[in-house]
Design a protein around this motif. Structure first.
Motif, PDB file in Angstrom:
ATOM      1  N   ILE A   1       0.810  -1.225   0.000  1.00 46.66           N
ATOM      2  CA  ILE A   1       0.000   0.000   0.000  1.00 46.66           C
ATOM      3  C   ILE A   1       0.842   1.273   0.000  1.00 46.66           C
ATOM      4  O   ILE A   1       0.306   2.378  -0.051  1.00 46.66           O
ATOM      5  CB  ILE A   1      -0.965   0.040   1.203  1.00 46.66           C
ATOM      6  CG1 ILE A   1      -0.191   0.044   2.526  1.00 46.66           C
ATOM      7  CG2 ILE A   1      -1.961  -1.087   1.138  1.00 46.66           C
ATOM      8  CD1 ILE A   1      -1.054   0.390   3.712  1.00 46.66           C
TER       9      ILE A   1
ATOM     10  N   THR B   1       0.297   3.738  -2.986  1.00 47.92           N
ATOM     11  CA  THR B   1      -0.984   4.449  -2.896  1.00 47.92           C
ATOM     12  C   THR B   1      -0.929   5.548  -1.842  1.00 47.92           C
ATOM     13  O   THR B   1      -1.375   6.675  -2.081  1.00 47.92           O
ATOM     14  CB  THR B   1      -2.126   3.464  -2.556  1.00 47.92           C
ATOM     15  OG1 THR B   1      -2.130   2.424  -3.533  1.00 47.92           O
ATOM     16  CG2 THR B   1      -3.465   4.172  -2.541  1.00 47.92           C
TER      17      THR B   1
ATOM     18  N   ILE C   1       1.131   8.464  -3.105  1.00 43.21           N
ATOM     19  CA  ILE C   1       0.380   9.299  -4.048  1.00 43.21           C
ATOM     20  C   ILE C   1      -0.560  10.247  -3.309  1.00 43.21           C
ATOM     21  O   ILE C   1      -0.615  11.438  -3.599  1.00 43.21           O
ATOM     22  CB  ILE C   1      -0.390   8.425  -5.061  1.00 43.21           C
ATOM     23  CG1 ILE C   1       0.595   7.713  -5.982  1.00 43.21           C
ATOM     24  CG2 ILE C   1      -1.386   9.244  -5.855  1.00 43.21           C
ATOM     25  CD1 ILE C   1      -0.025   6.609  -6.819  1.00 43.21           C
ATOM     26  N   VAL C   2      -1.285   9.721  -2.320  1.00 43.53           N
ATOM     27  CA  VAL C   2      -2.253  10.533  -1.586  1.00 43.53           C
ATOM     28  C   VAL C   2      -1.559  11.633  -0.786  1.00 43.53           C
ATOM     29  O   VAL C   2      -1.887  12.821  -0.917  1.00 43.53           O
ATOM     30  CB  VAL C   2      -3.117   9.644  -0.653  1.00 43.53           C
ATOM     31  CG1 VAL C   2      -3.971  10.492   0.274  1.00 43.53           C
ATOM     32  CG2 VAL C   2      -3.987   8.711  -1.478  1.00 43.53           C
TER      33      VAL C   2
END
Length: 150
Positions: free
Chosen positions: A62, A65, A68-69
């Motif tokens: 994860i 992800t 990116i956030v």
């Protein structure tokens, strides 16, 4: 009562003729100290989220992800911080000045193998870009670096 005074004095008609940009600029009547505090708060939050995103990059599965956030939120927050100093309209107009063109171009780049390199480069370029809105700070930093390198 104020509404009645503005209608009778003709100010109401002048207010309706203003553009949206003029209305926004008039509404943002923050003092310089408040603008600097807002800039510092958003910049620190943005920088913290960016650094946190880079740390999340190394978590299996994860991590990408979360990177990116956090990285995206950090960049958006940091970019919004400069709007406190100049205002949103003036900032967008001045982003492509010749003194900021290189930093603006670097802000657009991204990729994984080079992600860490570009993250560091982006943080440095955004810091340099942000400092361009504070009078004489970049010149002072250049002089300090020149003195340190001698």
């Amino acid at each position: 009562m104020d509404k009645l005074k503005s209608v009778l004095s003709g100010e109401e008609a002048r207010r309706e003729d203003r553009t949206v940009i003029e209305t926004v600029n008039e509404a943002s009547s923050l003092s310089w100290a408040t603008r600097v505090r807002g800039f510092i708060a958003c910049f620190v939050i943005g920088g913290s989220c960016t650094i946190l995103g880079v740390c999340m990059l190394f978590i299996p599965r994860i991590g990408l992800t979360l990177f990116i956030v956090f990285y995206t939120f950090g960049n958006i927050c940091a970019l919004c911080s400069t709007m406190f100093l100049m205002g949103p309209v003036k900032q967008l107009k001045r982003m492509c000045d010749k003194t900021r063109a290189l930093a603006t171009t670097i802000m657009i780049w991204k990729n994984f193998g080079l992600a860490l390199f570009f993250v560091i480069l982006q943080i440095l370029s955004f810091s340099w870009y942000s400092l361009s809105y504070i009078p004489f700070v970049r010149e002072a930093i250049l002089r300090l670096v020149a003195v340190c390198l001698k």
